[in-house]
Design a protein around this motif. Structure first.
Motif, PDB file in Angstrom:
ATOM      1  N   GLY A 134     -24.401 -61.619   0.951  1.00 26.95           N
ATOM      2  CA  GLY A 134     -23.506 -61.950   2.055  1.00 26.95           C
ATOM      3  C   GLY A 134     -24.361 -62.233   3.285  1.00 26.95           C
ATOM      4  O   GLY A 134     -25.535 -61.857   3.327  1.00 26.95           O
ATOM      5  N   GLY A 135     -23.780 -62.934   4.239  1.00 25.13           N
ATOM      6  CA  GLY A 135     -24.502 -63.227   5.478  1.00 25.13           C
ATOM      7  C   GLY A 135     -25.634 -64.216   5.296  1.00 25.13           C
ATOM      8  O   GLY A 135     -26.615 -64.207   6.040  1.00 25.13           O
ATOM      9  N   ASP A 193     -19.964 -59.263  -0.607  1.00 19.34           N
ATOM     10  CA  ASP A 193     -19.142 -59.013   0.577  1.00 19.34           C
ATOM     11  C   ASP A 193     -17.786 -59.699   0.461  1.00 19.34           C
ATOM     12  O   ASP A 193     -16.868 -59.371   1.209  1.00 19.34           O
ATOM     13  CB  ASP A 193     -19.867 -59.430   1.872  1.00 19.34           C
ATOM     14  N   VAL A 194     -17.651 -60.659  -0.457  1.00 17.69           N
ATOM     15  CA  VAL A 194     -16.365 -61.344  -0.659  1.00 17.69           C
ATOM     16  C   VAL A 194     -16.173 -61.575  -2.157  1.00 17.69           C
ATOM     17  O   VAL A 194     -17.140 -61.565  -2.923  1.00 17.69           O
ATOM     18  CB  VAL A 194     -16.327 -62.716   0.070  1.00 17.69           C
ATOM     19  N   TYR A 208     -17.443 -70.885   3.718  1.00 16.70           N
ATOM     20  CA  TYR A 208     -18.586 -70.312   4.444  1.00 16.70           C
ATOM     21  C   TYR A 208     -19.593 -71.362   4.919  1.00 16.70           C
ATOM     22  O   TYR A 208     -20.421 -71.057   5.778  1.00 16.70           O
ATOM     23  CB  TYR A 208     -19.277 -69.254   3.577  1.00 16.70           C
ATOM     24  N   LYS A 212     -22.342 -71.791   8.522  1.00 17.32           N
ATOM     25  CA  LYS A 212     -23.793 -72.011   8.439  1.00 17.32           C
ATOM     26  C   LYS A 212     -24.172 -73.347   9.071  1.00 17.32           C
ATOM     27  O   LYS A 212     -25.276 -73.838   8.867  1.00 17.32           O
ATOM     28  CB  LYS A 212     -24.220 -71.965   6.970  1.00 17.32           C
ATOM     29  N   GLY A 247     -23.254 -68.221  -0.496  1.00 17.00           N
ATOM     30  CA  GLY A 247     -23.552 -69.620  -0.828  1.00 17.00           C
ATOM     31  C   GLY A 247     -23.762 -69.843  -2.307  1.00 17.00           C
ATOM     32  O   GLY A 247     -24.440 -70.791  -2.710  1.00 17.00           O
TER      33      GLY A 247
HETATM   34  O1  LIG Z   1     -23.135 -65.469   2.916  1.00 16.01           O
HETATM   35  C1  LIG Z   1     -22.015 -65.958   2.871  1.00 16.01           C
HETATM   36  O2  LIG Z   1     -21.814 -67.125   2.483  1.00 16.01           O
HETATM   37  C2  LIG Z   1     -20.804 -65.144   3.249  1.00 16.01           C
HETATM   38  O3  LIG Z   1     -21.176 -63.927   3.862  1.00 16.01           O
HETATM   39  C3  LIG Z   1     -19.965 -64.857   2.029  1.00 16.01           C
HETATM   40  O4  LIG Z   1     -20.706 -64.181   1.085  1.00 16.01           O
END
Ligand SMILES: O=C(O)[C@H](O)CO
Length: 373
Positions: A134-135, A193-194, A208, A212, A247
């Protein structure tokens, strides 16, 4: 018998406060409104940024190693280790905060550095790897991660693809013959996280990609690249929960590393001893920067609320902003939400003065929930 305490178990407010700082600010607000009420702080993470720190707080040792950042630049990143178990956090090497100068690189950023961390953990003897995802800064479907572990991605002329999700549109063949054989002895658990799928309107690029820096044309290019990647690696894995996390790193972990996917918050609460901390609690306070639809798709506050609800302990949330309706909050197990925007309409100030504002709203929270015996 212990005096009932307030359990403060928040995730970070991304971009302004770490989970530990959120817990401190909430505890200060509660303490000023209801002096003497016992407060127990248990900052949490859901697989994203802060996961290694949470594991270290739970007794793991931090190991620092050289790795590649999302644009290939050298970084020093860490994983957490205890015996033969390692916790590898994708955001450590491949997170948004690792982008040089904060300049987004949605089409070319890669997860290679996360593969560097996995390789280092395996070299250090890890046989169970909890991969927190995540992140991320990248939308490369985990292709970079696999190349760091020995895979090759080739185009129709037999040349190696450049890094990043857009290049996957030219993928002709995935060569796994050079994959580190030690990986077959490693048990991978994916802490997402998802729970998003890889592709489609709820997938990695569509939901997402924009976070980014991907504009609509870039989102389409990434979706095409991930579609081609899934077709070659194993389309059946693309719809599994968590395949679209970070991603699409979730997808590569599931399809190629044989990982088992678990909601990140479930795994982290286990590592941190959340259930013990919940015993004798009279109220749980959780939260994150933005309470929104994504919160409900498996983020930390929703996981904390579900556990507390099961134990019949009321839960309230704190947040920078709350975009959920009272009904949606209730359905997710929250009695109420307290947002910084309730007391400060200027979003820039909510970020700049997040700590003191959070103490103010937590004072209000304590007056509402802790004044009665
Ligand atoms: O990193 C990411 O694309 C988001 O946090 C979903 O995982």
């Amino acid at each position: 018998m212990n005096r009932p305490h307030v359990l403060v178990a928040p995730d970070k407010f991304k971009g302004s406060l770490t989970a530990g700082e959120v817990a401190d600010a909430v505890a200060a607000g509660i303490g000023s409104a209801v002096p003497g009420v016992p407060v127990r702080a248990l900052p949490v993470a859901d697989g994203g940024e802060g996961t290694v720190t949470a594991a270290v707080a739970a007794g793991f040792r931090r190991a620092e190693v050289p790795a590649r950042g999302p644009t290939g630049q050298p970084v020093t990143a860490s994983f957490a280790v205890s015996g033969t178990t390692a916790v590898v956090e994708l955001a450590e090497a491949s997170g948004l905060h690792r982008l040089p100068g904060d300049v987004p690189a949605p089409l070319t950023a890669s997860s290679t550095g996360t593969g560097d961390l996995i390789a280092a953990a395996v070299r250090s003897g890890a046989r169970r790897i909890v991969l927190g995802v995540g992140g991320s800064a990248c939308t490369d479907g985990g292709a970079g991660l696999l190349t760091a572990l020995g895979a090759r991605l080739l185009d129709s002329s037999g040349a190696d693809l450049p890094p990043g999700g857009a290049a996957l549109r030219d993928l002709d063949r995935l060569d796994l013959s050079g994959l580190d054989p030690a990986l077959s002895e490693v048990d991978f658990e994916l802490a997402c996280d998802v729970d998003s799928p890889l592709l489609g309107p709820h997938g990695a690029a569509a939901v997402y990609g924009p976070q980014k820096g991907a504009l609509p044309a870039a989102v389409r290019a990434l979706e095409d690249g991930l579609g081609r990647w899934a077709g070659i690696v194993g389309a059946g894995h693309a719809s599994r929960p968590g395949a679209g996390a970070a991603g699409g790193v979730g997808f590569a972990a599931l399809a190629v590393l044989g990982a088992r996917s678990r909601p990140g918050i479930e795994l982290l609460t286990e590592l941190l001893g959340f259930d013990d901390a919940l015993l004798d609690a009279r109220l749980v306070v959780t939260g994150e920067g933005s309470l929104d639809e994504q919160t409900l798709r498996g983020k930390a506050p929703a996981g904390v609320a579900a556990k507390a609800r099961k134990a019949a302990v009321p839960v309230v949330a704190v947040a920078g902003r709350c975009l959920l309706s009272p009904g949606a909050l209730r359905d997710a197990g929250f009695e109420a939400a307290y947002a910084l925007t309730d007391v400060e309409p200027d979003p820039a100030r909510c970020i700049a003065a997040a700590g003191p504002l959070l103490t103010t709203v937590s004072k209000r929270l304590a007056e509402d929930w802790l004044r009665s015996p």
